[in-house]
Design a protein around this motif. Sequence first.
Motif, PDB file in Angstrom:
ATOM      1  N   SER A  45       0.829  -1.201   0.000  1.00  0.00           N
ATOM      2  CA  SER A  45       0.000   0.000   0.000  1.00  0.00           C
ATOM      3  C   SER A  45       0.866   1.255   0.000  1.00  0.00           C
ATOM      4  CB  SER A  45      -0.921   0.000   1.229  1.00  0.00           C
ATOM      5  OG  SER A  45      -1.644   1.206   1.313  1.00  0.00           O
ATOM      6  N   LYS A  48      -0.272   3.805   2.751  1.00  0.00           N
ATOM      7  CA  LYS A  48       0.223   3.579   4.108  1.00  0.00           C
ATOM      8  C   LYS A  48       1.689   3.989   4.227  1.00  0.00           C
ATOM      9  CE  LYS A  48      -2.912   0.165   6.051  1.00  0.00           C
ATOM     10  NZ  LYS A  48      -4.014   0.594   5.182  1.00  0.00           N
ATOM     11  N   ASP A  51       1.535   7.721   4.593  1.00  0.00           N
ATOM     12  CA  ASP A  51       1.129   8.083   5.955  1.00  0.00           C
ATOM     13  C   ASP A  51       2.243   7.794   6.955  1.00  0.00           C
ATOM     14  OD1 ASP A  51      -1.298   8.747   4.840  1.00  0.00           O
ATOM     15  OD2 ASP A  51      -2.295   6.871   5.432  1.00  0.00           O
ATOM     16  N   ASP A  98      -6.911   2.847  10.428  1.00  0.00           N
ATOM     17  CA  ASP A  98      -7.691   2.184   9.368  1.00  0.00           C
ATOM     18  C   ASP A  98      -8.401   0.969   9.958  1.00  0.00           C
ATOM     19  OD1 ASP A  98      -8.748   1.049   7.123  1.00  0.00           O
ATOM     20  OD2 ASP A  98      -6.858   0.944   6.005  1.00  0.00           O
ATOM     21  N   LYS A  99      -9.746   0.928   9.804  1.00  0.00           N
ATOM     22  CA  LYS A  99     -10.522  -0.179  10.372  1.00  0.00           C
ATOM     23  C   LYS A  99     -10.108  -1.521   9.782  1.00  0.00           C
ATOM     24  CE  LYS A  99     -14.663   2.546  11.389  1.00  0.00           C
ATOM     25  NZ  LYS A  99     -16.126   2.684  11.135  1.00  0.00           N
ATOM     26  N   LYS A 100      -9.678  -1.525   8.521  1.00  0.00           N
ATOM     27  CA  LYS A 100      -9.320  -2.771   7.864  1.00  0.00           C
ATOM     28  C   LYS A 100      -8.006  -3.362   8.384  1.00  0.00           C
ATOM     29  CE  LYS A 100     -11.671  -1.643   3.516  1.00  0.00           C
ATOM     30  NZ  LYS A 100     -11.499  -1.469   2.048  1.00  0.00           N
ATOM     31  N   THR A 101      -7.141  -2.529   8.912  1.00  0.00           N
ATOM     32  CA  THR A 101      -5.831  -3.019   9.371  1.00  0.00           C
ATOM     33  C   THR A 101      -5.652  -2.871  10.885  1.00  0.00           C
ATOM     34  OG1 THR A 101      -4.850  -0.832   8.910  1.00  0.00           O
ATOM     35  CG2 THR A 101      -4.748  -2.493   7.166  1.00  0.00           C
ATOM     36  N   ARG A 102      -6.715  -2.465  11.567  1.00  0.00           N
ATOM     37  CA  ARG A 102      -6.599  -2.251  13.007  1.00  0.00           C
ATOM     38  C   ARG A 102      -6.237  -3.544  13.743  1.00  0.00           C
ATOM     39  NH1 ARG A 102     -11.480   1.133  14.991  1.00  0.00           N
ATOM     40  NH2 ARG A 102     -10.509   2.546  13.467  1.00  0.00           N
TER      41      ARG A 102
END
Length: 352
Positions: A45, A48, A51, A98-102
């Motif tokens: 990604s 990411k 970020d 990120d909810k997907k990688t939390r």
Amino acid sequence: MQFKLGVTKNILNVFTFISESGVKDPRIDRAIGVCKKAVSAFSYSWKKRRDMTEVQAELGLPQHLLISESPTRWGSRQKMIERFLEQEKAITRVLGADKKTRHLVPTWQDLEVLEATNKAVKPLQDFTDALSGESYVSVSCIKPVLHLFKTSLLLPEEEDLELTKTIKANIMRYLESKYCDLEKEELLDMATLLDPRFRTTYIDASKLEVVKKRAVSEISALCNSTTEEAGPSAVQENTPPKKKMTLGAFFKKSAPSTMLHPQSEKTKIETELATYLLIPDIEPDTDPLEWWKLHQPNFPRLSLLAKKYLSVPATSAPSERVFSVGGGIVTCNRACLKPDVVDRLIFLAKNV
């Protein structure tokens, strides 16, 4: 002389080795699994990674990229863990946003296990880089290496966590068991004796006399075999041409014979060995093979035995480098090369 070594390979693949030596721990497996998944999330990604750069600047962390483990690169897993621990705060913030990688955010237990594991393995990283050398590392280094591990690099410290102490103890136990049988002990003792950097330093005092006697016996056998192979024809070929007599030659012939009986071959070997053991200590960085090449005239008999033992490599690193060179030569576009051509190309790549 068949003797399986590979100390460097075992240590560089230390995480695989940990499971082989009975230290397999589900905590380590889980923590490393979390680390690999988190690193993969950034590898695939670009957002990411962007970020991550912003968070690193905000937190004052080094602008380093995460390191992925490579199965074919020794020590890559330790480097991955070390970089992960360095960037842990930035990783936690980016993944947690990120909810997907939390779910990939490491727990404090995972971090504790990674820190304990890294502390046990990190001291070996720089050491194994030096031990992977080709021209200066021989089988004579094995006993000194084991002694160094036991007294320094793998010595448990008071501030170590229990997991760190367990890993160190099991690595040391595995390495000691790997070289505990009689045949390997005899080879390592003889090779260490013939290395001018170590000689008798790492040989058990109770075994020293036995090792010396075995050295004298093997040198005698080597000298006899060399003489038999040469044969009478070789002696005739090596006979220097007759020279004109000098005045000194007449005095030499007429000098009174006050010498004792000539020494036996065994006595000469024992004297040579005793002289070798009395030479001053040499620098640890000295190449033992170069040293023997330089001092062969002083120790002609002992050098035969040194060639026999010091030619054994201590690690599998040199041969695996040759495989890597071969893989770069025999590519998909050059798959029709004949074996003898490949041999020549590899030889030139490694020696020119």
